[in-house]
Structures are given as structure tokens and as C-alpha cells.
Write a protein that holds these residues in place. Structure first.
Motif, PDB file in Angstrom:
ATOM      1  N   ARG A 133       0.859  -1.193   0.000  1.00 49.54           N
ATOM      2  CA  ARG A 133       0.000   0.000   0.000  1.00 49.54           C
ATOM      3  C   ARG A 133       0.887   1.231   0.000  1.00 49.54           C
ATOM      4  O   ARG A 133       1.854   1.335   0.750  1.00 49.54           O
ATOM      5  CB  ARG A 133      -0.891   0.002   1.254  1.00 49.54           C
ATOM      6  N   GLY A 134       0.548   2.184  -0.867  1.00 45.78           N
ATOM      7  CA  GLY A 134       1.350   3.382  -1.018  1.00 45.78           C
ATOM      8  C   GLY A 134       1.060   4.434   0.032  1.00 45.78           C
ATOM      9  O   GLY A 134       0.499   4.154   1.096  1.00 45.78           O
ATOM     10  N   ALA A 135       1.397   5.699  -0.305  1.00 40.47           N
ATOM     11  CA  ALA A 135       1.287   6.792   0.658  1.00 40.47           C
ATOM     12  C   ALA A 135       0.013   7.602   0.482  1.00 40.47           C
ATOM     13  O   ALA A 135      -0.228   8.538   1.233  1.00 40.47           O
ATOM     14  CB  ALA A 135       2.499   7.716   0.510  1.00 40.47           C
ATOM     15  N   LYS A 136      -0.818   7.255  -0.460  1.00 42.94           N
ATOM     16  CA  LYS A 136      -1.998   8.053  -0.772  1.00 42.94           C
ATOM     17  C   LYS A 136      -3.254   7.208  -0.604  1.00 42.94           C
ATOM     18  O   LYS A 136      -3.313   6.058  -1.041  1.00 42.94           O
ATOM     19  CB  LYS A 136      -1.905   8.578  -2.213  1.00 42.94           C
ATOM     20  N   ARG A 137      -4.285   7.783   0.018  1.00 42.26           N
ATOM     21  CA  ARG A 137      -5.518   7.036   0.272  1.00 42.26           C
ATOM     22  C   ARG A 137      -6.445   7.039  -0.948  1.00 42.26           C
ATOM     23  O   ARG A 137      -6.985   6.006  -1.332  1.00 42.26           O
ATOM     24  CB  ARG A 137      -6.246   7.610   1.477  1.00 42.26           C
ATOM     25  N   ALA A 138      -6.678   8.217  -1.531  1.00 48.04           N
ATOM     26  CA  ALA A 138      -7.653   8.336  -2.613  1.00 48.04           C
ATOM     27  C   ALA A 138      -7.211   7.547  -3.836  1.00 48.04           C
ATOM     28  O   ALA A 138      -6.018   7.436  -4.140  1.00 48.04           O
ATOM     29  CB  ALA A 138      -7.856   9.801  -2.977  1.00 48.04           C
ATOM     30  N   PHE A 139      -8.192   7.000  -4.537  1.00 54.25           N
ATOM     31  CA  PHE A 139      -7.904   6.257  -5.761  1.00 54.25           C
ATOM     32  C   PHE A 139      -7.282   7.217  -6.775  1.00 54.25           C
ATOM     33  O   PHE A 139      -7.691   8.363  -6.899  1.00 54.25           O
ATOM     34  CB  PHE A 139      -9.192   5.655  -6.326  1.00 54.25           C
ATOM     35  N   PRO A 140      -6.283   6.770  -7.551  1.00 54.45           N
ATOM     36  CA  PRO A 140      -5.603   7.674  -8.489  1.00 54.45           C
ATOM     37  C   PRO A 140      -6.548   8.254  -9.539  1.00 54.45           C
ATOM     38  O   PRO A 140      -7.395   7.545 -10.083  1.00 54.45           O
ATOM     39  CB  PRO A 140      -4.552   6.771  -9.144  1.00 54.45           C
ATOM     40  N   LYS A 141      -6.371   9.534  -9.827  1.00 50.79           N
ATOM     41  CA  LYS A 141      -7.109  10.134 -10.943  1.00 50.79           C
ATOM     42  C   LYS A 141      -6.648   9.526 -12.259  1.00 50.79           C
ATOM     43  O   LYS A 141      -7.439   9.324 -13.176  1.00 50.79           O
ATOM     44  CB  LYS A 141      -6.887  11.646 -10.969  1.00 50.79           C
ATOM     45  N   LYS A 142      -5.342   9.290 -12.368  1.00 45.73           N
ATOM     46  CA  LYS A 142      -4.774   8.585 -13.514  1.00 45.73           C
ATOM     47  C   LYS A 142      -3.954   7.424 -12.975  1.00 45.73           C
ATOM     48  O   LYS A 142      -2.925   7.636 -12.326  1.00 45.73           O
ATOM     49  CB  LYS A 142      -3.867   9.493 -14.350  1.00 45.73           C
ATOM     50  N   GLY A 143      -4.427   6.234 -13.214  1.00 47.90           N
ATOM     51  CA  GLY A 143      -3.742   5.061 -12.696  1.00 47.90           C
ATOM     52  C   GLY A 143      -3.075   4.262 -13.804  1.00 47.90           C
ATOM     53  O   GLY A 143      -3.523   4.268 -14.953  1.00 47.90           O
ATOM     54  N   ILE A 144      -1.990   3.588 -13.464  1.00 50.74           N
ATOM     55  CA  ILE A 144      -1.306   2.676 -14.379  1.00 50.74           C
ATOM     56  C   ILE A 144      -1.380   1.281 -13.774  1.00 50.74           C
ATOM     57  O   ILE A 144      -0.863   1.040 -12.682  1.00 50.74           O
ATOM     58  CB  ILE A 144       0.160   3.080 -14.595  1.00 50.74           C
ATOM     59  N   ALA A 160      -0.133   7.867 -11.632  1.00 51.39           N
ATOM     60  CA  ALA A 160       0.684   8.603 -12.595  1.00 51.39           C
ATOM     61  C   ALA A 160       0.884  10.055 -12.205  1.00 51.39           C
ATOM     62  O   ALA A 160       1.778  10.726 -12.736  1.00 51.39           O
ATOM     63  CB  ALA A 160       0.043   8.522 -13.983  1.00 51.39           C
ATOM     64  N   LEU A 161       0.068  10.581 -11.287  1.00 51.00           N
ATOM     65  CA  LEU A 161       0.195  11.973 -10.868  1.00 51.00           C
ATOM     66  C   LEU A 161       0.855  12.127  -9.502  1.00 51.00           C
ATOM     67  O   LEU A 161       1.081  13.247  -9.052  1.00 51.00           O
ATOM     68  CB  LEU A 161      -1.187  12.636 -10.841  1.00 51.00           C
ATOM     69  N   ASP A 162       1.155  11.017  -8.845  1.00 49.53           N
ATOM     70  CA  ASP A 162       1.773  11.052  -7.524  1.00 49.53           C
ATOM     71  C   ASP A 162       3.209  10.561  -7.659  1.00 49.53           C
ATOM     72  O   ASP A 162       3.471   9.362  -7.666  1.00 49.53           O
ATOM     73  CB  ASP A 162       0.979  10.167  -6.562  1.00 49.53           C
ATOM     74  N   ARG A 171       4.358   6.732  -7.780  1.00 49.84           N
ATOM     75  CA  ARG A 171       4.384   5.878  -6.595  1.00 49.84           C
ATOM     76  C   ARG A 171       3.338   4.775  -6.693  1.00 49.84           C
ATOM     77  O   ARG A 171       2.269   4.941  -7.297  1.00 49.84           O
ATOM     78  CB  ARG A 171       4.146   6.710  -5.337  1.00 49.84           C
ATOM     79  N   LEU A 172       3.669   3.649  -6.076  1.00 48.10           N
ATOM     80  CA  LEU A 172       2.716   2.548  -5.979  1.00 48.10           C
ATOM     81  C   LEU A 172       1.512   2.990  -5.158  1.00 48.10           C
ATOM     82  O   LEU A 172       1.650   3.585  -4.083  1.00 48.10           O
ATOM     83  CB  LEU A 172       3.400   1.353  -5.312  1.00 48.10           C
ATOM     84  N   TRP A 173       0.309   2.703  -5.677  1.00 54.86           N
ATOM     85  CA  TRP A 173      -0.895   2.974  -4.900  1.00 54.86           C
ATOM     86  C   TRP A 173      -1.360   1.726  -4.159  1.00 54.86           C
ATOM     87  O   TRP A 173      -1.645   1.769  -2.986  1.00 54.86           O
ATOM     88  CB  TRP A 173      -2.018   3.482  -5.802  1.00 54.86           C
ATOM     89  N   ARG A 174      -1.394   0.593  -4.859  1.00 59.15           N
ATOM     90  CA  ARG A 174      -1.850  -0.638  -4.200  1.00 59.15           C
ATOM     91  C   ARG A 174      -1.374  -1.837  -4.996  1.00 59.15           C
ATOM     92  O   ARG A 174      -1.368  -1.825  -6.222  1.00 59.15           O
ATOM     93  CB  ARG A 174      -3.374  -0.635  -4.113  1.00 59.15           C
ATOM     94  N   ILE A 175      -0.956  -2.872  -4.325  1.00 54.63           N
ATOM     95  CA  ILE A 175      -0.681  -4.183  -4.912  1.00 54.63           C
ATOM     96  C   ILE A 175      -1.778  -5.139  -4.451  1.00 54.63           C
ATOM     97  O   ILE A 175      -2.152  -5.149  -3.264  1.00 54.63           O
ATOM     98  CB  ILE A 175       0.709  -4.715  -4.496  1.00 54.63           C
ATOM     99  N   PHE A 176      -2.257  -5.940  -5.373  1.00 53.43           N
ATOM    100  CA  PHE A 176      -3.272  -6.947  -5.040  1.00 53.43           C
ATOM    101  C   PHE A 176      -2.629  -8.317  -5.188  1.00 53.43           C
ATOM    102  O   PHE A 176      -2.359  -8.782  -6.297  1.00 53.43           O
ATOM    103  CB  PHE A 176      -4.483  -6.815  -5.956  1.00 53.43           C
ATOM    104  N   PRO A 177      -2.350  -8.978  -4.063  1.00 47.81           N
ATOM    105  CA  PRO A 177      -1.662 -10.277  -4.129  1.00 47.81           C
ATOM    106  C   PRO A 177      -2.597 -11.391  -4.559  1.00 47.81           C
ATOM    107  O   PRO A 177      -3.814 -11.309  -4.407  1.00 47.81           O
ATOM    108  CB  PRO A 177      -1.172 -10.474  -2.692  1.00 47.81           C
ATOM    109  N   ARG A 178      -2.017 -12.423  -5.108  1.00 43.60           N
ATOM    110  CA  ARG A 178      -2.778 -13.621  -5.460  1.00 43.60           C
ATOM    111  C   ARG A 178      -2.964 -14.458  -4.205  1.00 43.60           C
ATOM    112  O   ARG A 178      -2.046 -14.634  -3.419  1.00 43.60           O
ATOM    113  CB  ARG A 178      -2.022 -14.433  -6.516  1.00 43.60           C
ATOM    114  N   ARG A 825       5.588   6.633 -19.543  1.00 42.08           N
ATOM    115  CA  ARG A 825       5.931   8.001 -19.894  1.00 42.08           C
ATOM    116  C   ARG A 825       4.686   8.860 -19.739  1.00 42.08           C
ATOM    117  O   ARG A 825       3.614   8.506 -20.243  1.00 42.08           O
ATOM    118  CB  ARG A 825       6.435   8.124 -21.331  1.00 42.08           C
ATOM    119  N   ARG A 826       4.834   9.973 -19.031  1.00 46.34           N
ATOM    120  CA  ARG A 826       3.736  10.911 -18.865  1.00 46.34           C
ATOM    121  C   ARG A 826       4.111  12.227 -19.503  1.00 46.34           C
ATOM    122  O   ARG A 826       5.188  12.770 -19.252  1.00 46.34           O
ATOM    123  CB  ARG A 826       3.427  11.129 -17.376  1.00 46.34           C
ATOM    124  N   ASP A 827       3.223  12.748 -20.354  1.00 49.15           N
ATOM    125  CA  ASP A 827       3.484  14.039 -20.984  1.00 49.15           C
ATOM    126  C   ASP A 827       3.564  15.129 -19.933  1.00 49.15           C
ATOM    127  O   ASP A 827       3.032  15.002 -18.822  1.00 49.15           O
ATOM    128  CB  ASP A 827       2.367  14.381 -21.976  1.00 49.15           C
TER     129      ASP A 827
END
Length: 974
Positions: A133-144, A160-162, A171-178, A825-827
Motif C-alpha cells: 500500500r502506497g502513501a496516498k488514500r484516494a484512488f488515483p485520478k490517472k492510474g497505471i 501517474a500523478l503522484d 508511486r505505488l498505490w496498491r498491490i493486489f496479491p494472489r 511516460r507521462r506528458d
């Protein structure tokens, strides 16, 4: 140490607060801090008490000082615009990346506003800054999203914006393990995301992560199971099994789309998408109500795309075909009953041929692509699939749009320099007295100009090795004996006589010229003739064989233009990919012997090409002629001319304007329903009636001169296409608009790099651009022009290996999956890109559109349909219009229908009374009709139309829906 609390939130420049401004932290926190400053100053409590107001003023001054201190670290000039530079970074070093997806929530139905309304979700309150789990709670506006197959953590979501203050990478927002028995059990294959939901196709089923509603589920071949405890606790199943099984648990691909009239999720508040999942047993379509409709297929599908509100395109898993059909609603329907038509490499509009064993895939704008030979752009005609357009793009050539029944696509390569005729490379190709020069283990005999291959031999092969130029195109012409042939003849050219390669053609027709193109891959190529019989007495008779250097025909028909003399190829402009042919004279030209494909009779045809304007002379650009037949394009006194002729006379159509002296012109000559049309640069210049019969078995096609070789063209030619179809004005406009940029200075038209093997492609809904990942980098196309080429040399921080496996693109972000890593890559962006979205409110006006095509008088239910929920009453008012497809509008049909429908709890959709007719119907032919029809299996209502026998009619319905229900579950978004 500088630390300030503004509006209850702490900011610092020394790491003492989470909202730290150091090392790029201002990108994350500056806008939020300024908002808190405004809120602090305007707060009721601050102005209520003088003492507290003074404190607030002091806090504001401290915040102002902090903002000024970090302003210098922002890009130059960005203190006003808050500009952020381009970001190119590695996300994960891994060799098992199977898919990447860029999720831009601003394209969701509410503009991404849902990301700010999830404070009560289990995942929102998870402990931050952990390995998963990353450092940000809210779901990313632009996620990869990065999907991996060989790891215990298959699904990773990056913001992509954090950007990380230390590395500058998202930064990583969330990993979902198997987890066995839990979420993401099985090997992942593909992912997709929209409207707050992420779908993952795995070998164990289709997983759905619904973030606004904080729920997760899995569908397999048995049932649907869900987790009661929220996404954060989805390690084991917490809910009972329910209905909703899909056709197979092993999922290959998943795609989703919000259809008109889609009901709102009562918890998340967003319209519920319709989902298509491809499996080895077929495709399952999951409707917003939860009902599942299956299209079964014995060998299954590798990919499914909802390409429009009414249509699916499915890639067969074991064949090189794409199936097309309407959105299914029945519980189960066999492929043969559902499929309306296919898109294949063997019939126009044809896909770029693919090697045996490879499969086609496609992306959201209906661009199909093979895994070995290149990219096929599709521009389908939903009214008549035979009238669509295709354009092929590889690392070596780009054809431009080929409309309808394409018969030739030539002069479209990038090779430059002088090309010289080869003459006939076949020894004793006319078999004048014997079979000298030919070899083969079979028993062969010659009789004058006839050679016969009898059956019964161990291998009925007859072959000859010729000397070629590597990379050059060659055309093999074979003339067969008329009559008496009982087997097929195979003609091929390859490196040896036992395995001649993929340039294989089979002909069953006798007494005609047969033509095969090939590209030389060696200085020694072997031409092979073979019958398919091992039975004595079954034969095929050949009269003559020739092999000559040619200008390759890149259409699926493959009939090259033989080079005579010497011609020059040069880039159409400085730095451009595409080359044009020039140097025409009475001894330098291209010619094709009689080709039965070009016998148009009195039917439709089109000839499209790009050429420079020579001068005011009268010159011939193209001619298909003999003593009695005539078809061509020329100039007379500097103006374009299209002419047709036969034994009874000729029809000449002249343009009305003089072309510019510089630059390339787009010329299209057409006959449509007995009317000639001349189009120049997308504009119709002239038209005239013509029914000349253009069938002539002696006609020869000449490019760059006339039949008699007395009027050589003086300009350069490129992108020649011939079709037994007349493109519509809309198609002509697109041809001109998409092809014209290919002639600009520096214009790139081909796949970048050294490989045409396309492994993945993606389409941006926001920009309309397409990205194709090959075995050597990623090519990004705007229309037919390549806008950018990315590889390890240009962006080494994002692409560690040029062998690409996956690509995702949206909202200025491109994600890469190579054989060695996942990167992005982000413009460059400005602060406006990071502003929160404004929620899109549901309106009171509820409308949807449905469509379909009737080829005859059989009834047809239009799609998409209207779902009716339990305990609902719905008023449906439909305005239905039909018109005949084609140039002649012989039918004018209109109907207005109204009906009230209800559905009791546990019951079926029921019509209250009868369907009402509003106003007066319009019909040209009696027997056509329209009504509103119920499907109780799918619990839907839709307009149902009845067409006219032997008439293709295109239908469109505008539907107004008024619902009365106990909740908002079935309320459509405005």
C-alpha cells in the motif's frame, strides 16, 4: 524547521509532516495547501472571533512564505500555470508482464468524481506506506495498472500523478496479491478498467474489483462469488455463490463499455458497464442487470471487444478470423447463429494476411492487428460489411485506405533508388519443345506449349531456381490449359522446392492467367508448381510460366505490376517514409497483363492515387486498354480527365479546375450506379452517366503511360488503389484527410523499428491515437500517420528491452510492458490536469439510440435494448427511421411507437395493453413495419423492425424512456 497547519492539515519542508514540500513534494501538495489557505481564511470560525482571526492570518502568512520558498523549484514560468515536466520512469523490473492499462478516471461517466467519495471504503482506511500500500488514500485520478503472470503479486496499480519525492517515479498505490481461494487466484491474462471497476481475466475466472461500492467478485463456469468484507479483506470468499456463471473459467481477455440506457449502480452511483469476456469456449457478455449471454464456439476466442453500442467483434483463438455480430441477449447462442459476418485475410475488406499459427487481436477503435505481419486499420461500414475500408501498415509499406472490394494496392513502399526491369527469369517457361530447365521428382511430359503433371507420383512437384535481388518484389504468371483439369494447381516461391514458404496460392480455375507475388528473401528463390493429387490419372495442365521483377501489389489479391525499363523511387518529401515512382517514358513504365479482376463490366469501380501535377501537357497517368476496351485517367490541357470506353464508343469526364503546380493531388475516378465521378483532393469536380462495358479479355493495365506507349506521365505517383467498389463521399473525405499528412515533410507512415510483429495495441478514447507494440518498440499513430516511435534508445528509463509485450495509453500517459520491465511516460502537464472533476448529475431527460440492418423481410430486434427491472413501470416512446443502403434511396420508412411495460417481483416483463401507433406511418413498400418487442429471457424491451425483401435497410431508433421504480438502480444518466 518549517511546519504549518492550514485548515487542519499539516505541511512542512523538513519531513515533519506527511504533506512535505521537499524534492518535488510540491507537485502533490501545493494546490491542496492553497485550497486550505482559502478555506482557512473564509472559515466561519475564523471570522467569528478576533483572536482566532489573527491566528488564521498568521497561519496564512506562514503558508504564503512556504509556498514562495518552493516556487523556485517548480519549472521556469510555472508559478502562474503550475507546469510539470515530462516523466519517463521504470515501474517494475520484471520479465513476466502480460498486460498494462492506463486508467484515466476523467473519462468515467462522472468525470472521475467518484474518487473523492470513497472515504468509507475498506481500502481507503488501510494502513499506508506498507509493501502493498502506497502513501496516498484516494484512488488515483490517472492510474497505471501492471499485470504480471509469474508473481505472487500479479496486479499493481500506480498513480501517474503522484511522483515519489526521491526518484520522481509514479508511486505505488496498491498491490493486489494472489491468494488461493481468494482474489486473483489463477494466472492473469488481461485487465480493463472504467467507471470505478477493474476487471482481471485469469485462468480461474473473471475478477471484478468495484472500488466505489467496495466489493469484489469472481465469475467462473459454475457461479458468481463475492466478498462481503470489502476489497481490503478479499483474501477468502465471504459470500454465498449466486447465479451468473460465464461460459468458461479460463479467461483470455476482457473489455467493457457503458451502453445507452445503462442502469446506475445503487451504491457507487455510476452507470453499470456491459462486460465481454473471451474464453476457450466462447464469449460471455455480462449485462448491467447481472444477466449473462453466451456466444459459444468450439475453439473459443482470444479477444472480445464491444466496438459500438450495438456490436461485438471477436477474435477466434484457433483461426485467423474475426467474428462480428450484434450485442447478444439470449442466455446461450451458438457462434453460427449469432455471427452476422467475418473479417478475414481472404475476402475484402481483408485483414493483412497472417502466418499460420498466429492470431488476430483488435483494439477499441476496431483496428485489428496480427502477431507477425503488421497492422490493419479498419473503417467498417455497419450498413454493409462488404463496403468497409482497410489500410495496411508494416515496417516497409503503408497502403492507405483500400475501399470495399479492393483489387490492388501498389506504389506504397519506402524503398528508394532506381529499379530496373529483370526480364523473364524463367528458363523455357513456354515449354516450346521439352521441359529443359525444370526439375522435379514427379513424372512430367511436354507437348508443344503444354506441360502436364500426372497424379500417382510420390511428389507432384515441378520447380526451377531463379536469381533474385533480396527485398525486391517479383510476380509469377501462370497460364493454364483450358478444360480437362481435375485437380488444384499450387504455385509458390521459396528458399527450396520442398517448403516454398508462405507465398502459396491454389487455383482451381483453368484457362486463365494466374498470378502470385513474392518478396525475395534470398538471391536464389525456387518457383514451385504442384498438383494436390496422389491419384494416377488426375492432372493439371500448364501452358506457360514467367517470373519478373515487379512493383508489389499489397492488397489481399496480390497481382503485381511488372517493371519495364528503369524507374526512380524517391521520398514524397524530405524525411518522409513513403516513396513515389517517377521517370516515366515510352520505355519506362509498369504493366500488368490481362487480369480478370479488372473486368468491371458495367458495374461500379474506383481508382485512387496520389500524384504531382506535371504541367499543362496532355499526358496519360493510367490506362487499361486494348483494341476495344478502355479505362484510364489522364490530363488534357492541365486538367484531370476520367474516361471509359468499349466497342460502342466512349464517355469522357473532365475536371473543372487546374491543379496546383506543386505538391501532391489526391485523384479518385469512380463509377457509381452507372454514373462516372471525378474527385480531386476530396472534392467532386464532375459527374456524367456511363454504362460502358469494361470487360475485355485482351486489356492490359499500364501505369505511367497509355496503352500505345505514346503519352508518358511527367509526375510522380504513389498509393495506387483499384477496387470493384465506389467509395461513399464520407469514405472519400476520410481517405483524403488521413492520407494527405503522409506527404508532409518528415511524415512517418510505417511501423517504427525493424519489426512488423505487432504483439499488442491500444486506443486512446481521449486523443483518438493508436499505439502498436512490436518486437522492436512502440509506434503511436494519429490516423494513418505515425506521430511517434518509442524504444529503449529514446526512453531507456521506461523501456528496458525493445521486445514489447503490452502497451496502454490514455490521457497523456503511455505504459509499456517489455520482456524485461514495465515502464511509463507521462506528458508534461499543468495544474489544471490535476484539478478534481465536477460530478456529472443524472438528468431528467432519458434517451437512448438503437440500430440495426435488415437484408430482407425478416423481423429484427434493434440493439442495444432497454432493461426492465423488478417492480418497475416503464413508458417507452420510440421514433424509428429506415433508409435503403446505397446510392439509390428507394425506401423511406418512419414509425412512432409507444408502450407501457411493467415487471412484478420475480416475474417477466409485461406489456400493459397494446403497443400504440402515434401519427401516420411512412412506407414506400407495404409489408415493412415496426413495433416494440419483449424478450422475457433477457427481460428487455426494444424496437423490432420488419424490412423489405431483397433490400438492405439501415434502421435507427431514438427512444425516450420514463421509469417509475423504488430506487435509482435503473435510472439512466443524462
Amino acid at each position: 524547521m518549517t511546519r504549518v497547519v492550514v485548515n487542519g492539515n499539516a505541511y512542512s519542508d523538513d519531513g515533519s509532516a506527511v504533506r512535505d514540500m521537499r524534492q518535488g513534494g510540491h507537485r502533490e501538495w501545493l494546490l491542496l495547501m492553497l485550497g486550505d489557505v482559502i478555506a482557512e481564511i473564509n472559515s466561519t470560525s475564523a471570522v467569528a472571533k478576533a483572536g482566532e482571526a489573527a491566528i488564521s492570518a498568521s497561519v496564512a502568512l506562514q503558508a504564503k512564505a512556504l509556498a514562495e520558498a518552493v516556487a523556485a523549484s517548480i519549472t521556469v514560468g510555472s508559478t502562474a500555470s503550475l507546469a510539470y515536466p515530462e516523466v519517463v520512469k521504470n515501474l517494475a523490473t520484471a520479465s513476466d508482464v502480460v498486460d498494462v492499462f492506463v486508467y484515466d478516471t476523467r473519462l468515467d461517466s462522472d468525470g472521475g468524481a467518484w474518487t473523492d467519495r470513497c472515504h468509507g471504503a475498506s481500502w481507503f482506511s488501510e494502513t499506508l506506506n506498507t509493501p502493498t500500500r502506497g502513501a496516498k488514500r484516494a484512488f488515483p485520478k490517472k492510474g497505471i495498472i501492471v499485470l504480471r503472470s509469474g508473481t505472487t503479486n500479479p496486479l499493481a496499480l500506480y498513480d501517474a500523478l503522484d511522483l515519489d519525492p526521491a526518484t520522481g517515479a509514479p508511486r505505488l498505490w496498491r498491490i493486489f496479491p494472489r491468494s488461493s481461494g481468494g482474489i486473483l487466484d489463477g494466472t492473469p491474462a488481461a485487465c480493463f478498467a472504467m467507471n470505478g471497476r477493474v476487471w482481471v481475466a485469469t485462468s480461474a475466472g473473471l475478477y471484478t474489483l468495484d472500488f466505489p461500492a467496495d466489493r469484489a467478485s469472481r465469475r467462473d463456469a459454475t457461479d458468481r462469488r463475492h466478498w462481503n468484507a470489502g476489497i481490503a479483506n478479499a483474501s477468502v470468499y465471504g459470500g454465498a455463490a449466486t447465479s451468473g456463471a460465464i461460459v468458461s473459467a479460463s479467461c483470455n481477455h476482457v473489455h467493457a463499455r457503458v451502453l445507452p440506457g445503462g442502469p446506475l449502480d445503487p451504491v457507487g452511483g455510476l452507470p453499470i458497464p456491459t462486460v465481454a469476456v473471451a474464453t476457450p469456449a466462447g464469449v460471455s457478455v455480462i449485462h448491467p442487470t447481472g444477466a449473462v449471454a453466451n456466444v459459444t464456439h468450439a475453439t473459443g476466442y482470444s479477444q472480445a471487444e464491444i466496438v459500438s453500442d450495438a456490436q461485438l467483434m471477436l477474435c477466434e483463438a484457433a483461426a485467423r478470423n474475426i467474428d462480428v455480430g450484434p450485442m447478444p441477449y439470449a442466455a446461450t447462442v451458438a457462434r453460427g447463429s449469432w455471427r452476422t459476418h467475418g473479417v478475414t485475410p481472404s475476402s475484402a475488406p481483408a485483414l493483412l494476411a497472417s502466418s499460420t499459427g498466429t492470431r488476430y487481436r483488435l483494439c477499441g477503435n476496431r483496428a485489428a492487428f496480427s502477431t507477425a505481419e503488421g497492422l490493419t486499420f479498419l473503417a467498417p461500414d455497419d450498413a454493409n460489411n462488404l463496403n468497409g475500408m482497410v489500410a495496411y501498415t508494416t515496417k516497409d509499406y503503408a497502403t492507405g485506405w483500400q475501399p470495399g472490394a479492393a483489387l490492388m494496392a501498389a506504389l506504397c513502399e519506402g524503398a528508394v533508388g532506381v529499379v530496373v526491369a529483370s526480364g523473364n527469369l524463367i528458363t523455357n517457361g513456354s515449354f516450346t519443345s521439352d521441359v529443359s530447365g525444370w526439375n522435379g521428382p514427379g513424372v512430367w511430359s511436354a507437348d508443344g506449349a503444354v506441360i502436364t503433371a500426372p497424379g500417382g507420383a510420390a511428389d507432384n512437384r515441378f520447380f526451377q531456381t531463379i536469381t533474385c535481388e533480396v527485398g525486391a518484389a517479383y510476380t509469377i504468371d501462370v497460364t493454364t490449359e483450358a478444360g480437362g483439369n481435375s485437380r488444384n494447381l499450387f504455385v509458390a516461391a521459396g528458399l527450396n522446392n520442398t517448403s516454398p514458404g508462405s507465398a502459396l496460392a491454389s487455383f482451381t480455375t483453368s484457362g486463365v492467367l494466374m498470378r502470385v507475388d513474392f518478396i525475395a528473401t534470398s538471391t536464389n528463390m525456387t518457383v514451385v508448381l504442384r498438383t494436390d493429387s496422389t491419384t494416377a490419372g488426375q492432372t493439371f495442365t500448364v501452358k506457360s510460366v514467367s517470373a519478373k521483377k515487379s512493383a508489389a501489389d499489397r492488397s489481399y489479391r496480390g497481382g503485381g505490376l511488372v517493371i519495364e525499363g528503369a524507374l526512380t523511387r524517391a521520398a514524397v518529401s524530405a524525411g518522409a517514409d513513403l516513396a513515389a515512382w517517377s521517370g516515366w517514358s515510352n520505355s519506362n513504365y509498369l504493366r500488368q497483363p490481362y487480369n480478370p479482376d479488372l473486368d468491371f463490366g458495367t458495374g461500379d469501380f474506383s481508382i485512387a492515387l496520389w500524384t504531382t501535377n506535371p504541367n499543362a501537357n496532355s499526358r496519360s497517368l493510367l490506362s487499361r486498354s486494348s483494341a476495344t476496351g478502355l479505362l484510364g485517367i489522364s490530363t488534357v490541357s492541365g486538367q484531370w480527365r476520367l474516361f471509359t470506353g468499349d466497342g460502342g464508343g466512349s464517355t469522357i469526364l473532365s475536371g473543372t479546375t487546374t491543379p496546383p503546380a506543386t505538391g501532391y493531388n489526391h485523384i479518385i475516378g469512380i463509377r457509381r450506379a452507372g454514373v462516372l465521378e471525378l474527385w480531386v483532393n476530396g472534392t467532386l469536380e464532375a459527374s456524367a452517366a456511363s454504362t460502358r462495358n469494361l470487360t475485355d479479355t485482351s486489356a492490359v493495365l499500364t501505369i505511367g503511360n497509355n496503352f500505345g506507349l505514346t503519352s508518358a506521365w511527367e509526375g510522380a505517383l504513389a498509393l495506387l488503389r483499384i477496387s470493384a467498389y465506389a467509395p461513399t463521399p464520407a469514405q472519400i473525405a476520410r481517405m483524403y484527410a488521413d492520407e494527405r499528412p503522409l506527404f508532409d515533410v518528415g511524415a512517418k507512415a510505417f511501423l517504427g523499428g525493424t519489426s512488423s510483429a505487432v504483439a499488442d495495441a491500444t486506443y486512446s478514447e481521449a486523443s483518438g491515437w493508436l499505439a502498436a507494440a512490436t518486437a522492436d518498440g512502440v509506434s503511436i499513430f494519429a490516423g494513418l500517420r505515425r506521430a511517434e516511435y518509442l524504444d529503449g534508445a529514446s526512453i531507456p528509463l521506461a523501456i528496458a528491452n525493445d521486445t514489447m509485450r503490452a502497451v496502454g495509453m490514455e490521457g497523456g500517459v503511455v505504459a509499456f510492458g517489455s520482456s524485461a520491465n514495465a515502464g511509463m511516460r507521462r506528458d508534461a502537464i499543468i495544474g489544471l490536469d490535476r484539478m478534481p472533476a465536477t460530478p456529472v448529475r443524472a438528468g431528467t431527460l432519458r434517451r437512448m439510440r438503437a440500430a440495426g440492418v435488415t437484408p430482407d423481410a425478416s423481423p429484427l430486434s434493434l440493439v442495444p435494448r432497454i432493461h426492465i427491472g423488478e417492480r418497475e413501470t416503464v413508458l417507452v416512446e420510440a421514433t424509428i427511421v429506415g433508409r435503403v443502403n446505397g446510392a439509390s434511396d428507394s425506401e423511406r420508412l418512419s414509425y412512432v411507437r409507444r408502450g407501457v411495460y411493467y415487471r412484478q417481483a420475480g416475474g417477466n416483463v409485461t406489456l400493459q395493453g397494446s403497443v400504440q401507433t402515434i401519427g401516420t406511418d411512412t412506407e414506400t413498400t407495404s409489408g415493412a413495419d415496426a413495433t416494440l418487442a419483449i424478450d422475457t429471457a433477457a427481460q428487455t424491451v426494444t424496437p423490432q423492425v420488419t424490412g423489405v425483401a431483397a433490400t438492405r435497410i439501415v434502421w435507427a431508433a431514438d427512444i425516450r424512456i420514463t421509469r417509475a421504480s423504488e430506487g435509482s438502480l435503473y435510472e439512466e444518466a443524462a
